[in-house]
Design a protein around this motif. Structure first.
Motif, mmCIF file in Angstrom:
data_model
loop_
_atom_site.group_PDB
_atom_site.id
_atom_site.type_symbol
_atom_site.label_atom_id
_atom_site.label_comp_id
_atom_site.label_asym_id
_atom_site.label_seq_id
_atom_site.Cartn_x
_atom_site.Cartn_y
_atom_site.Cartn_z
ATOM 1 N N UNK A 30 0.821 -1.213 0.000
ATOM 2 C CA UNK A 30 0.000 0.000 0.000
ATOM 3 C C UNK A 30 0.854 1.263 0.000
ATOM 4 N N UNK A 31 1.983 1.227 0.644
ATOM 5 C CA UNK A 31 2.853 2.403 0.740
ATOM 6 C C UNK A 31 3.363 2.887 -0.623
ATOM 7 N N UNK A 32 3.331 2.023 -1.633
ATOM 8 C CA UNK A 32 3.814 2.389 -2.968
ATOM 9 C C UNK A 32 2.703 2.816 -3.919
ATOM 10 N N UNK A 33 1.474 2.676 -3.502
ATOM 11 C CA UNK A 33 0.347 2.881 -4.415
ATOM 12 C C UNK A 33 0.036 4.336 -4.719
ATOM 13 N N UNK A 34 0.617 5.259 -3.956
ATOM 14 C CA UNK A 34 0.351 6.686 -4.170
ATOM 15 C C UNK A 34 1.464 7.376 -4.954
ATOM 16 N N UNK A 46 2.293 11.526 -15.381
ATOM 17 C CA UNK A 46 2.524 10.313 -14.611
ATOM 18 C C UNK A 46 1.344 10.095 -13.687
ATOM 19 N N UNK A 47 1.160 8.841 -13.315
ATOM 20 C CA UNK A 47 0.067 8.508 -12.413
ATOM 21 C C UNK A 47 0.551 7.478 -11.404
ATOM 22 N N UNK A 48 -0.259 7.333 -10.373
ATOM 23 C CA UNK A 48 0.004 6.334 -9.346
ATOM 24 C C UNK A 48 -0.839 5.097 -9.618
ATOM 25 N N UNK A 49 -0.574 4.048 -8.873
ATOM 26 C CA UNK A 49 -1.418 2.852 -8.946
ATOM 27 C C UNK A 49 -2.846 3.231 -8.556
ATOM 28 N N UNK A 50 -2.993 4.089 -7.548
ATOM 29 C CA UNK A 50 -4.333 4.539 -7.145
ATOM 30 C C UNK A 50 -5.031 5.271 -8.293
ATOM 31 N N UNK A 51 -4.279 6.110 -9.027
ATOM 32 C CA UNK A 51 -4.862 6.786 -10.191
ATOM 33 C C UNK A 51 -5.328 5.775 -11.228
ATOM 34 N N UNK A 102 -9.880 8.667 -1.770
ATOM 35 C CA UNK A 102 -10.084 7.280 -1.345
ATOM 36 C C UNK A 102 -8.755 6.606 -1.000
ATOM 37 N N UNK A 103 -8.815 5.712 -0.031
ATOM 38 C CA UNK A 103 -7.635 4.916 0.309
ATOM 39 C C UNK A 103 -7.477 3.802 -0.727
ATOM 40 N N UNK A 104 -6.329 3.172 -0.703
ATOM 41 C CA UNK A 104 -6.090 2.057 -1.618
ATOM 42 C C UNK A 104 -7.113 0.947 -1.398
ATOM 43 N N UNK A 105 -7.379 0.627 -0.142
ATOM 44 C CA UNK A 105 -8.363 -0.420 0.171
ATOM 45 C C UNK A 105 -9.753 -0.034 -0.330
ATOM 46 N N UNK A 106 -10.115 1.228 -0.182
ATOM 47 C CA UNK A 106 -11.424 1.686 -0.673
ATOM 48 C C UNK A 106 -11.498 1.594 -2.191
ATOM 49 N N UNK A 107 -10.409 1.952 -2.869
ATOM 50 C CA UNK A 107 -10.384 1.860 -4.330
ATOM 51 C C UNK A 107 -10.523 0.416 -4.797
ATOM 52 N N UNK A 108 -9.816 -0.492 -4.138
ATOM 53 C CA UNK A 108 -9.934 -1.911 -4.501
ATOM 54 C C UNK A 108 -11.362 -2.402 -4.279
ATOM 55 N N UNK A 109 -11.989 -1.965 -3.203
ATOM 56 C CA UNK A 109 -13.375 -2.337 -2.924
ATOM 57 C C UNK A 109 -14.310 -1.786 -4.005
ATOM 58 N N UNK A 110 -14.132 -0.519 -4.366
ATOM 59 C CA UNK A 110 -14.980 0.093 -5.398
ATOM 60 C C UNK A 110 -14.790 -0.579 -6.757
ATOM 61 N N UNK A 111 -13.546 -0.949 -7.058
ATOM 62 C CA UNK A 111 -13.277 -1.647 -8.320
ATOM 63 C C UNK A 111 -13.991 -2.995 -8.327
ATOM 64 N N UNK A 112 -13.926 -3.707 -7.230
ATOM 65 C CA UNK A 112 -14.613 -5.006 -7.121
ATOM 66 C C UNK A 112 -16.125 -4.827 -7.257
#
Length: 169
Positions: A30-34, A46-51, A102-112
């Motif tokens: 998670x620390x690398x996702x931003x 450039x973008x992040x994994x979260x983007x 949104x946090x990384x966990x929230x983004x993964x939840x929304x994607x799912x």
């Protein structure tokens, strides 16, 4: 996997490509996702994994919105109100901004959640409705779904895997 030509292939492509992407995403610390280290969707950005996840959620949400409006026989602005097809880089930036809080966990939840809704929508249509009827211009609904779900999932996975290799993640 070849481009889907029917409902069964579309469902399989969406599920397969999503599952592969999900496995890659959940393995990222998670620390690398931003960190903005991936090439963005607009030139020289450039973008992040979260983007990247925000981008996928944005397009998936558009697909669901298009379908809901068309089903109600309402007007649909393609690709999105205020954007033209030649402004997809700007639309990507909008998606990044839409989900930046949104946090990384929230983004993964929304994607799912988005993924499950798309599968449910596809399941609700017959093969005839998905692939043998023009839905937008010359494109079938199945093709529009594939262009905005399984294809971006594959592209995102390629970006993630390249980034992981380059950064040693």
């Amino acid at each position: 996997m070849a481009v889907p030509k029917n409902k069964e292939e579309l469902l399989k492509a969406i599920q397969t490509d999503y599952n592969k992407l999900k496995n890659d995403l959940t393995a990222i610390p998670q620390s690398l996702t931003y960190n903005k280290e991936l090439p963005g969707h607009a030139k020289n950005t450039e973008m992040s994994v979260c983007n990247l996840i925000s981008y996928l959620i944005g397009w998936g949400t558009l697909v669901l919105t298009w379908e809901a409006k068309k089903r109600k026989q309402q007007h649909v602005d393609f690709p999105e109100t205020g954007y033209k097809w030649n402004q997809l880089g700007l639309l990507a930036q909008k998606f990044y901004n839409d989900y930046e809080h949104k946090t990384y966990a929230e983004l993964l939840f929304l994607l799912e959640k988005n993924h499950v809704a798309i599968l449910s929508m596809v399941t609700s249509y017959s093969n005839e409705e998905l692939y043998h009827t023009a839905w937008y211009d010359k494109w079938s609904l199945g093709k529009m779904i594939q262009l905005n779900t399984s294809s971006p999932y594959k592209n995102a996975r390629s970006r993630i895997r390249k980034w992981k290799k380059e950064t040693g993640v």
